[in-house]
Design a protein around this motif. Structure first.
Motif, PDB file in Angstrom:
ATOM      1  N   SER A 204     -30.832  54.944  -4.344  1.00 30.26           N
ATOM      2  CA  SER A 204     -31.241  55.154  -5.726  1.00 30.26           C
ATOM      3  C   SER A 204     -31.113  53.842  -6.503  1.00 30.26           C
ATOM      4  CB  SER A 204     -30.356  56.235  -6.369  1.00 30.26           C
ATOM      5  OG  SER A 204     -30.751  56.489  -7.694  1.00 30.26           O
ATOM      6  N   TRP A 205     -32.155  53.512  -7.283  1.00 33.62           N
ATOM      7  CA  TRP A 205     -32.147  52.326  -8.141  1.00 33.62           C
ATOM      8  C   TRP A 205     -31.406  52.638  -9.432  1.00 33.62           C
ATOM      9  CZ3 TRP A 205     -34.482  47.577  -7.093  1.00 33.62           C
ATOM     10  CH2 TRP A 205     -35.250  47.529  -5.938  1.00 33.62           C
ATOM     11  N   SER A 206     -30.635  51.676  -9.922  1.00 35.28           N
ATOM     12  CA  SER A 206     -29.975  51.830 -11.225  1.00 35.28           C
ATOM     13  C   SER A 206     -31.054  51.850 -12.308  1.00 35.28           C
ATOM     14  CB  SER A 206     -28.989  50.690 -11.478  1.00 35.28           C
ATOM     15  OG  SER A 206     -29.657  49.448 -11.543  1.00 35.28           O
TER      16      SER A 206
ATOM     17  N   ASP B 165     -31.439  50.157 -14.925  1.00 32.68           N
ATOM     18  CA  ASP B 165     -31.887  48.834 -15.372  1.00 32.68           C
ATOM     19  C   ASP B 165     -32.567  48.032 -14.256  1.00 32.68           C
ATOM     20  OD1 ASP B 165     -29.796  47.980 -13.747  1.00 32.68           O
ATOM     21  OD2 ASP B 165     -28.596  47.151 -15.399  1.00 32.68           O
TER      22      ASP B 165
ATOM     23  N   LEU C 247     -29.394  47.060  -9.733  1.00 29.16           N
ATOM     24  CA  LEU C 247     -28.585  47.488  -8.600  1.00 29.16           C
ATOM     25  C   LEU C 247     -29.274  48.594  -7.820  1.00 29.16           C
ATOM     26  CD1 LEU C 247     -25.070  47.787 -10.314  1.00 29.16           C
ATOM     27  CD2 LEU C 247     -25.873  45.915  -8.870  1.00 29.16           C
TER      28      LEU C 247
ATOM     29  N   ALA D 250     -28.025  51.708  -5.122  1.00 34.03           N
ATOM     30  CA  ALA D 250     -26.909  52.415  -4.497  1.00 34.03           C
ATOM     31  C   ALA D 250     -27.422  53.061  -3.220  1.00 34.03           C
ATOM     32  CB  ALA D 250     -26.363  53.475  -5.438  1.00 34.03           C
TER      33      ALA D 250
ATOM     34  N   LEU E  92     -22.976  49.649  -3.508  1.00 37.15           N
ATOM     35  CA  LEU E  92     -23.817  49.153  -4.591  1.00 37.15           C
ATOM     36  C   LEU E  92     -24.227  47.733  -4.242  1.00 37.15           C
ATOM     37  CD1 LEU E  92     -21.818  50.387  -7.709  1.00 37.15           C
ATOM     38  CD2 LEU E  92     -23.495  51.609  -6.321  1.00 37.15           C
TER      39      LEU E  92
ATOM     40  N   TRP F 225     -28.059  57.991  -9.996  1.00 41.37           N
ATOM     41  CA  TRP F 225     -27.446  57.316 -11.152  1.00 41.37           C
ATOM     42  C   TRP F 225     -27.543  58.198 -12.385  1.00 41.37           C
ATOM     43  CZ3 TRP F 225     -25.263  52.414 -11.217  1.00 41.37           C
ATOM     44  CH2 TRP F 225     -25.443  51.641 -10.078  1.00 41.37           C
TER      45      TRP F 225
ATOM     46  N   GLY G  35     -26.679  54.616 -16.555  1.00 44.43           N
ATOM     47  CA  GLY G  35     -26.297  53.658 -15.534  1.00 44.43           C
ATOM     48  C   GLY G  35     -24.809  53.426 -15.378  1.00 44.43           C
ATOM     49  N   THR G  36     -23.980  54.238 -16.018  1.00 44.48           N
ATOM     50  CA  THR G  36     -22.533  54.026 -15.941  1.00 44.48           C
ATOM     51  C   THR G  36     -21.856  54.848 -14.848  1.00 44.48           C
ATOM     52  OG1 THR G  36     -22.063  55.747 -17.576  1.00 44.48           O
ATOM     53  CG2 THR G  36     -22.397  53.493 -18.402  1.00 44.48           C
TER      54      THR G  36
ATOM     55  N   ILE H  10     -22.410  57.460 -11.095  1.00 45.55           N
ATOM     56  CA  ILE H  10     -23.233  57.915  -9.984  1.00 45.55           C
ATOM     57  C   ILE H  10     -22.653  59.235  -9.495  1.00 45.55           C
ATOM     58  CG2 ILE H  10     -24.146  57.402  -7.693  1.00 45.55           C
ATOM     59  CD1 ILE H  10     -23.680  54.492  -8.187  1.00 45.55           C
TER      60      ILE H  10
ATOM     61  N   VAL I  95     -18.970  53.748 -12.396  1.00 46.05           N
ATOM     62  CA  VAL I  95     -19.337  52.531 -11.678  1.00 46.05           C
ATOM     63  C   VAL I  95     -18.504  51.336 -12.124  1.00 46.05           C
ATOM     64  CG1 VAL I  95     -21.218  50.917 -11.215  1.00 46.05           C
ATOM     65  CG2 VAL I  95     -21.668  53.363 -11.256  1.00 46.05           C
TER      66      VAL I  95
END
Length: 112
Positions: free
Chosen positions: A26-28, A30, A33, A35, A45, A69, A73-74, A76, A90
């Motif tokens: 999974s893409w963050s 923003d 990053l 995961a 990460l 996420w 974005g803080t 997961i 995170v």
């Protein structure tokens, strides 16, 4: 794990670290990053720009089947073969919550 350039259909970067099959990526929010969750019971990460492993999160007793996420974005959330769902912060690398109650493995999770 490979990151691919879709337009050119070529591998851009290999993310090395997991010791068993990767089940979920999974893409963050923003885009900085990625995961990845694996049969090695870990979540890693990765920094997209460099391919460097930034953090390794552990806690599941079995395979990690799915991860997602939070919209900000803080955090997961992870689903596992061990019948639990875990939420991690995170930034602090701390497990925030363990959700129990499933009788069988949890195959998928998603934020609302």
């Amino acid at each position: 794990v490979w990151l691919w350039e879709v337009a050119s259909k070529s591998g851009v970067r290999e993310l090395e670290g997991h010791t068993k099959d990767v089940k979920s990526i999974s893409w963050s929010p923003d885009g900085k990053l990625v995961a990845s969750g694996s049969d090695d019971h870990s979540i890693r990460l990765w920094e997209v720009a460099t391919g460097s492993e930034v953090k390794k999160l552990e806690g599941h007793a079995w395979w990690v089947n799915s991860l997602c996420w939070s919209p900000d974005g803080t955090s997961i959330v992870f689903a596992s073969w061990d019948t639990t769902i875990r939420v991690w912060d995170v930034v602090s690398e701390c497990e925030v919550k363990v959700l129990k109650g499933h009788e069988n493995q949890v195959n998928s999770v998603c934020w609302s």
